[in-house]
Scaffold this motif. Structure first.
Motif, PDB file in Angstrom:
ATOM      1  N   PHE A 299     -15.574  -7.724   6.223  1.00 37.54           N
ATOM      2  CA  PHE A 299     -14.317  -8.249   5.670  1.00 37.54           C
ATOM      3  C   PHE A 299     -13.405  -7.091   5.293  1.00 37.54           C
ATOM      4  CE2 PHE A 299     -12.032  -9.416   1.661  1.00 37.54           C
ATOM      5  CZ  PHE A 299     -11.020 -10.132   2.281  1.00 37.54           C
ATOM      6  N   HIS A 300     -12.180  -7.111   5.816  1.00 39.32           N
ATOM      7  CA  HIS A 300     -11.208  -6.061   5.516  1.00 39.32           C
ATOM      8  C   HIS A 300      -9.821  -6.665   5.383  1.00 39.32           C
ATOM      9  CE1 HIS A 300     -14.135  -2.960   6.359  1.00 39.32           C
ATOM     10  NE2 HIS A 300     -14.360  -3.472   7.558  1.00 39.32           N
ATOM     11  N   ILE A 301      -9.022  -6.056   4.522  1.00 38.92           N
ATOM     12  CA  ILE A 301      -7.592  -6.355   4.458  1.00 38.92           C
ATOM     13  C   ILE A 301      -6.868  -5.069   4.844  1.00 38.92           C
ATOM     14  CG2 ILE A 301      -5.651  -7.038   3.011  1.00 38.92           C
ATOM     15  CD1 ILE A 301      -7.545  -8.621   1.284  1.00 38.92           C
ATOM     16  N   HIS A 302      -6.091  -5.107   5.924  1.00 30.13           N
ATOM     17  CA  HIS A 302      -5.397  -3.924   6.440  1.00 30.13           C
ATOM     18  C   HIS A 302      -3.903  -4.048   6.166  1.00 30.13           C
ATOM     19  CE1 HIS A 302      -9.061  -2.972   8.681  1.00 30.13           C
ATOM     20  NE2 HIS A 302      -9.067  -4.235   9.080  1.00 30.13           N
ATOM     21  N   LEU A 303      -3.313  -3.014   5.580  1.00 32.64           N
ATOM     22  CA  LEU A 303      -1.864  -2.955   5.371  1.00 32.64           C
ATOM     23  C   LEU A 303      -1.283  -1.857   6.244  1.00 32.64           C
ATOM     24  CD1 LEU A 303      -2.939  -4.140   2.479  1.00 32.64           C
ATOM     25  CD2 LEU A 303      -0.648  -3.527   1.716  1.00 32.64           C
ATOM     26  N   ASP A 304      -0.251  -2.185   7.025  1.00 31.95           N
ATOM     27  CA  ASP A 304       0.439  -1.168   7.809  1.00 31.95           C
ATOM     28  C   ASP A 304       1.093  -0.154   6.878  1.00 31.95           C
ATOM     29  OD1 ASP A 304      -0.321  -2.290  10.111  1.00 31.95           O
ATOM     30  OD2 ASP A 304       1.636  -3.080  10.693  1.00 31.95           O
ATOM     31  N   SER A 305       1.206   1.076   7.354  1.00 32.80           N
ATOM     32  CA  SER A 305       1.700   2.159   6.503  1.00 32.80           C
ATOM     33  C   SER A 305       3.180   2.035   6.172  1.00 32.80           C
ATOM     34  CB  SER A 305       1.446   3.507   7.189  1.00 32.80           C
ATOM     35  OG  SER A 305       2.084   3.538   8.456  1.00 32.80           O
ATOM     36  N   ASP A 306       3.951   1.260   6.966  1.00 30.70           N
ATOM     37  CA  ASP A 306       5.394   1.183   6.712  1.00 30.70           C
ATOM     38  C   ASP A 306       5.772   0.069   5.741  1.00 30.70           C
ATOM     39  OD1 ASP A 306       4.689  -0.849   8.400  1.00 30.70           O
ATOM     40  OD2 ASP A 306       6.482  -0.706   9.658  1.00 30.70           O
ATOM     41  N   ILE A 307       4.802  -0.620   5.176  1.00 31.30           N
ATOM     42  CA  ILE A 307       5.096  -1.704   4.236  1.00 31.30           C
ATOM     43  C   ILE A 307       5.475  -1.102   2.881  1.00 31.30           C
ATOM     44  CG2 ILE A 307       4.134  -3.684   2.998  1.00 31.30           C
ATOM     45  CD1 ILE A 307       2.338  -4.209   5.355  1.00 31.30           C
ATOM     46  N   PRO A 308       6.589  -1.552   2.271  1.00 33.29           N
ATOM     47  CA  PRO A 308       6.937  -1.043   0.930  1.00 33.29           C
ATOM     48  C   PRO A 308       5.842  -1.380  -0.078  1.00 33.29           C
ATOM     49  CG  PRO A 308       8.771  -2.266   1.903  1.00 33.29           C
ATOM     50  CD  PRO A 308       7.581  -2.514   2.776  1.00 33.29           C
ATOM     51  N   GLN A 309       5.652  -0.498  -1.041  1.00 36.18           N
ATOM     52  CA  GLN A 309       4.629  -0.765  -2.056  1.00 36.18           C
ATOM     53  C   GLN A 309       5.004  -1.976  -2.901  1.00 36.18           C
ATOM     54  OE1 GLN A 309       3.827   2.477  -4.730  1.00 36.18           O
ATOM     55  NE2 GLN A 309       2.250   1.404  -5.847  1.00 36.18           N
ATOM     56  N   PHE A 310       6.284  -2.103  -3.255  1.00 39.54           N
ATOM     57  CA  PHE A 310       6.737  -3.210  -4.087  1.00 39.54           C
ATOM     58  C   PHE A 310       7.677  -4.103  -3.291  1.00 39.54           C
ATOM     59  CE2 PHE A 310       5.404  -0.081  -7.185  1.00 39.54           C
ATOM     60  CZ  PHE A 310       4.800  -0.840  -8.178  1.00 39.54           C
ATOM     61  N   VAL A 311       7.450  -5.417  -3.373  1.00 46.65           N
ATOM     62  CA  VAL A 311       8.341  -6.401  -2.746  1.00 46.65           C
ATOM     63  C   VAL A 311       8.651  -7.471  -3.784  1.00 46.65           C
ATOM     64  CG1 VAL A 311       7.467  -5.995  -0.424  1.00 46.65           C
ATOM     65  CG2 VAL A 311       6.400  -7.746  -1.838  1.00 46.65           C
ATOM     66  N   LYS A 312       9.770  -8.141  -3.582  1.00 47.19           N
ATOM     67  CA  LYS A 312      10.165  -9.226  -4.480  1.00 47.19           C
ATOM     68  C   LYS A 312       9.698 -10.546  -3.879  1.00 47.19           C
ATOM     69  CE  LYS A 312      14.300  -6.946  -6.355  1.00 47.19           C
ATOM     70  NZ  LYS A 312      13.798  -6.844  -7.739  1.00 47.19           N
ATOM     71  N   THR A 313       8.779 -11.221  -4.544  1.00 41.62           N
ATOM     72  CA  THR A 313       8.274 -12.510  -4.092  1.00 41.62           C
ATOM     73  C   THR A 313       7.557 -13.194  -5.249  1.00 41.62           C
ATOM     74  OG1 THR A 313       7.041 -13.634  -2.335  1.00 41.62           O
ATOM     75  CG2 THR A 313       6.051 -11.629  -3.245  1.00 41.62           C
ATOM     76  N   ASP A 314       6.998 -14.375  -4.993  1.00 40.46           N
ATOM     77  CA  ASP A 314       6.227 -15.112  -5.991  1.00 40.46           C
ATOM     78  C   ASP A 314       4.760 -14.705  -5.835  1.00 40.46           C
ATOM     79  OD1 ASP A 314       4.752 -17.041  -7.451  1.00 40.46           O
ATOM     80  OD2 ASP A 314       6.426 -18.446  -7.329  1.00 40.46           O
ATOM     81  N   ALA A 315       4.290 -13.840  -6.714  1.00 43.82           N
ATOM     82  CA  ALA A 315       2.941 -13.281  -6.575  1.00 43.82           C
ATOM     83  C   ALA A 315       1.865 -14.352  -6.688  1.00 43.82           C
ATOM     84  CB  ALA A 315       2.715 -12.201  -7.630  1.00 43.82           C
ATOM     85  N   LYS A 316       2.048 -15.307  -7.599  1.00 46.54           N
ATOM     86  CA  LYS A 316       1.019 -16.329  -7.803  1.00 46.54           C
ATOM     87  C   LYS A 316       0.843 -17.178  -6.552  1.00 46.54           C
ATOM     88  CE  LYS A 316       1.543 -16.725 -12.829  1.00 46.54           C
ATOM     89  NZ  LYS A 316       1.874 -17.629 -13.957  1.00 46.54           N
ATOM     90  N   LYS A 317       1.962 -17.574  -5.968  1.00 46.85           N
ATOM     91  CA  LYS A 317       1.856 -18.437  -4.789  1.00 46.85           C
ATOM     92  C   LYS A 317       1.317 -17.653  -3.600  1.00 46.85           C
ATOM     93  CE  LYS A 317       5.380 -21.721  -6.177  1.00 46.85           C
ATOM     94  NZ  LYS A 317       5.439 -21.189  -7.544  1.00 46.85           N
ATOM     95  N   LEU A 318       1.764 -16.412  -3.419  1.00 51.27           N
ATOM     96  CA  LEU A 318       1.243 -15.600  -2.330  1.00 51.27           C
ATOM     97  C   LEU A 318      -0.263 -15.393  -2.487  1.00 51.27           C
ATOM     98  CD1 LEU A 318       1.549 -13.877   0.181  1.00 51.27           C
ATOM     99  CD2 LEU A 318       2.260 -11.965  -1.275  1.00 51.27           C
ATOM    100  N   ARG A 319      -0.699 -15.127  -3.720  1.00 51.59           N
ATOM    101  CA  ARG A 319      -2.133 -14.923  -3.952  1.00 51.59           C
ATOM    102  C   ARG A 319      -2.913 -16.209  -3.680  1.00 51.59           C
ATOM    103  NH1 ARG A 319      -6.125 -14.762  -8.013  1.00 51.59           N
ATOM    104  NH2 ARG A 319      -7.407 -12.863  -7.905  1.00 51.59           N
TER     105      ARG A 319
END
Length: 766
Positions: free
Chosen positions: A403-423
């Motif tokens: 099991f892995h979660i991969h993030l591309d390197s060009d993704i901003p560290q901080f984004v504006k969204t609804d964290a609870k719903k995304l989680r």
């Protein structure tokens, strides 16, 4: 006998005295001989041309290009502009005579009538070509040439199938053909008294006149227009008008040639099609209005139903909470008989299950009733994903899943969204993957799809890929419908079938889309994106409340090798490991790692991938290939790209950690691969607990079914006191089980205890 001149000298003398330009070439067109008349007329010296150039040097490139087009049509094969234009017909044994313009060395020009023939040797083989040119710059020759040219033009002009006209620069008709007369209904003599402007519709005259003035001023070479011309009877005719300029001496425009083609039928067809389109649009608007009214009526009814469902769900929750609360109190009463405790456990479990189902219904009802809110804030995306990686790590390990979660390197560290719903979305989708997958892997790939630079929002994309059983084609189209679930799935895993429906509603609320592709027997791929804005950097979250302080006594003394070429990075990792009691050695390149692996035989190697002499991937392959019992190798990579992780695993690495890492990650990875038990220190530095070997259903199954059932119920109630008392019932030899449960209780991971105890109960029952 008097010595005779060589035959070649005689031949050259004859050629030089001729009143013609005579040039011979080889098969490639290179000039081999040129007579004196040609040299005098053209102004060249023999050494400038013989064996060096082709006759193209003395020809007008425009004439060559035009002749190439004519020959291509005449011979039925493509002839490229160049020397082949002069010899193509002669090569085929066809007589070729044409009027050409010769260009002298000093750029003067004169006309010649050029005849080209093929040259053959005694055996009949083609060896070259001979061109003989007659200067026709004298008046009689020119007049004859012009007469021929005029005859050709008149034939093409008069018998053209479309209307043709010669007009003066001011638009006066000078010459017209019969096709134009028939098109406009005038006699030719009548058209000669008209101008181009008078036969063009008044509404189109201004644009035609403007283009014609631009043509005469040499701003354009020609102009095509679709406009209306006036018929003699007063009606108008749609035509395609193309006008070109005819230049005289000094590039002065003498007149224009106009081609006029009737396009009335096409225009009428277009008009009919536009009318049909207008009628269709009107019909669509009417049907859309009717459909909108029907949708609004259905939405009113749907909202009323959803509101009723939401209210009823809340009414269910009140008595359920009472039932569950009292059942918990009775379970803690020591006077309750064992058979009564068993019945109370059934009541409590049933209540807890029903409450979870009602909560799902309430969430769906809120969505459909339109009362769900979207709370945007700055979210640390890597931190959120790390939390999910930690949340599911034990579940994945217990099933031996990668099991892995991969993030591309060009993704901003901080984004504006609804964290609870995304989680919640990710927990549901990743949880489904881990729940249904029995072997293989579950991977979550996160990438950034930026919009245009001036756009405010961008696409944040997620792909969850598993190697599970897949989904049947019959069920696939219905997955997002509420309460839709396969009967076998419902029987084995329970639930209402609301998770995917809720995820879809959340994603749409976040201005995204979700799709599912699945192949039965191979796995499922869930992809979705949401609209986000780049966020602002926030204060870093607090570190974990627990810290490894040492190793539990009487464990295997593990040898750990750190392979890192950067001295500071190597020293940090060595100090982290030595501080808790590991025996540590270090290497600064791949070759040293190979040597130490043979002489020191470490149990685990931390392998940096970027190394001198021998890189980490190559060193890993050699270590794994040359050792029947190779050590565990965990890759260290500073890259965030999936490809680096895949390369590490393919090379033989057992796992990987991305830099920069936390000490907790290091210890957790080692505990996953070695039988290690740590001492932990909590945040208040006063309570010590044993760190986990990950809790498994197999370990819990060593206890009695009744004890496992009580553990499950206590975890559901979040009853820390009951969990503590149950720990005291574990026999002392089961120290690993005690350590795992103490860690999970200390870190409030009650969901893991519930999941593993439920799995243990199923295995005991089966």
């Amino acid at each position: 006998m008097a010595e005779q001149l060589p035959s070649f000298a005689w031949q050259q003398a004859i050629l030089d005295s001729a009143d013609f330009t005579i040039i011979s070439t080889d098969l490639d067109g290179i000039i081999q001989t040129i007579n004196g008349e040609a040299l005098r007329k053209l102004g060249y010296e023999p050494e400038e041309v013989i064996g060096k150039v082709t006759p193209a040097i003395i020809h007008d490139p425009y004439e060559v290009e035009q002749r190439a087009q004519q020959l291509s049509i005449e011979l039925g094969c493509p002839i490229e502009p160049g020397c082949e234009v002069f010899v193509a017909k002669a090569r085929l044994g066809i007589a070729d005579e044409n009027i050409w313009t010769y260009i002298c060395k000093d750029k003067r020009r004169f006309l010649v009538r050029l005849s080209v023939t093929a040259l053959h040797d005694d055996a009949g083989n083609l060896i070259g070509f001979l061109g003989i040119g007659k200067n026709i710059s004298s008046q009689p020759e020119i007049e004859e040439s012009l007469f021929v040219s005029e005859a050709r033009f008149s034939a093409a002009f008069n018998f053209a199938a479309i209307g043709m006209a010669l007009v003066s620069p001011d638009g006066q008709c000078i010459r017209v053909n019969d096709s134009l007369s028939k098109l406009l209904g005038y006699a030719p003599i009548e058209l000669l008294s008209l101008t181009l402007s008078t036969i063009v519709h008044p509404d189109d005259r201004e644009i035609e006149s403007r283009y014609r003035q631009g043509l005469i001023a040499r701003e354009i070479d020609n102009y095509p227009l679709e406009l209306r011309c006036i018929h003699k009877q007063g009606s108008y005719v749609w035509v395609s008008l193309t006008v070109s300029r005819l230049d005289g001496p000094q590039d002065h425009c003498t007149c224009c040639i106009a081609q006029i083609q009737d396009i009335s039928e096409r225009k009428h067809a277009v008009a009919d099609l536009q009318q049909l389109n207008t009628n269709l649009e009107r019909l669509v608007l009417e049907r859309t209005s009717q459909l909108q009214q029907a949708i609004e009526t259905a939405e009113i009814a749907n909202r009323a139903r959803s509101q009723f469902l939401a209210n009823m769900s809340h009414e269910f929750r009140t008595p359920l909470n009472g039932i569950m609360g009292f059942s918990q109190l009775l379970l803690q009463d020591s006077r309750i008989a064992p058979d009564q405790q068993s019945s109370l456990n059934v009541i409590h479990r049933s209540g807890e299950h029903l409450l979870s189902l009602v909560n799902e219904v309430i969430t769906l009802s809120k969505i459909e009733a339109g009362i769900l809110t979207y709370e945007i804030k700055d979210v640390n995306l890597p931190h959120l994903c790390e939390g999910l990686q930690d949340l599911f790590a034990i579940q994945a390990t217990s099933k031996d899943l990668l099991f892995h979660i991969h993030l591309d390197s060009d993704i901003p560290q901080f984004v504006k969204t609804d964290a609870k719903k995304l989680r919640q979305i990710l927990i549901n989708l990743i949880g489904n993957g881990l729940k249904f997958t029995e072997q293989g892997s579950v991977e979550c790939l996160v990438h950034w799809r930026p919009s245009t630079p001036e756009a405010v929002t961008h696409d944040l994309c997620f792909t969850i890929q598993d190697t599970g059983p897949g989904i049947s084609p019959q069920l696939l189209p219905k997955l997002f419908d509420p309460f839709i679930q396969d009967s076998l799935t419902r029987e084995e895993f329970g639930g209402l079938g609301l998770g995917l429906s809720i995820c879809q509603r959340f994603i749409k609320l976040m201005q995204g889309e979700i799709t599912i592709d699945s192949v039965e027997g191979q796995g499922t791929c869930v992809s979705f994106y949401i609209q986000v804005e780049p966020g602002e950097t926030q204060q870093a979250p607090q570190q974990s409340q627990t810290t490894v302080v040492g190793l539990v006594e009487h464990q295997t003394p593990y040898r750990i090798l750190v392979v890192e070429d950067h001295p500071d990075n190597r020293q940090i990792l060595v100090m982290i490991l030595e501080a808790v009691g590991f025996e540590v050695a270090e290497a600064e390149n791949g070759q040293q790692a190979l040597d130490l692996n043979q002489t020191w035989q470490p149990h685990l190697i931390w392998m940096d991938l970027q190394l001198p002499l021998l890189n980490g991937l190559e060193a890993t392959q050699l270590i794994k290939a040359n050792n029947p019992n190779p050590p565990v190798i965990i890759a260290l990579t500073a890259q965030a790209l999936e490809s680096d992780e895949v390369k590490a695993l393919k090379a033989g690495c057992d796992d990987y950690v991305r830099k920069p890492y936390q000490a907790a990650q290091i210890f957790e990875k080692m505990a996953q691969h070695l039988d290690i038990t740590y001492y932990y220190k909590t945040q208040n530095h006063s309570v010590h607990s044993l760190a986990p070997v990950p809790l498994t259903a197999k370990t819990l199954a060593l206890m009695s079914p009744a004890w496992v059932q009580q553990l499950h119920d206590a975890a559901i109630r979040l009853d820390e006191d009951s969990l503590g008392r149950l720990l005291q019932d574990i026999p002392q030899p089961q120290q690993t089980l005690i350590s795992s449960l103490e860690y999970l209780i200390t870190t409030y991971q009650y969901d893991t205890i519930m999941e593993k105890s439920q799995a243990a109960l199923r295995s005991i029952t089966n």
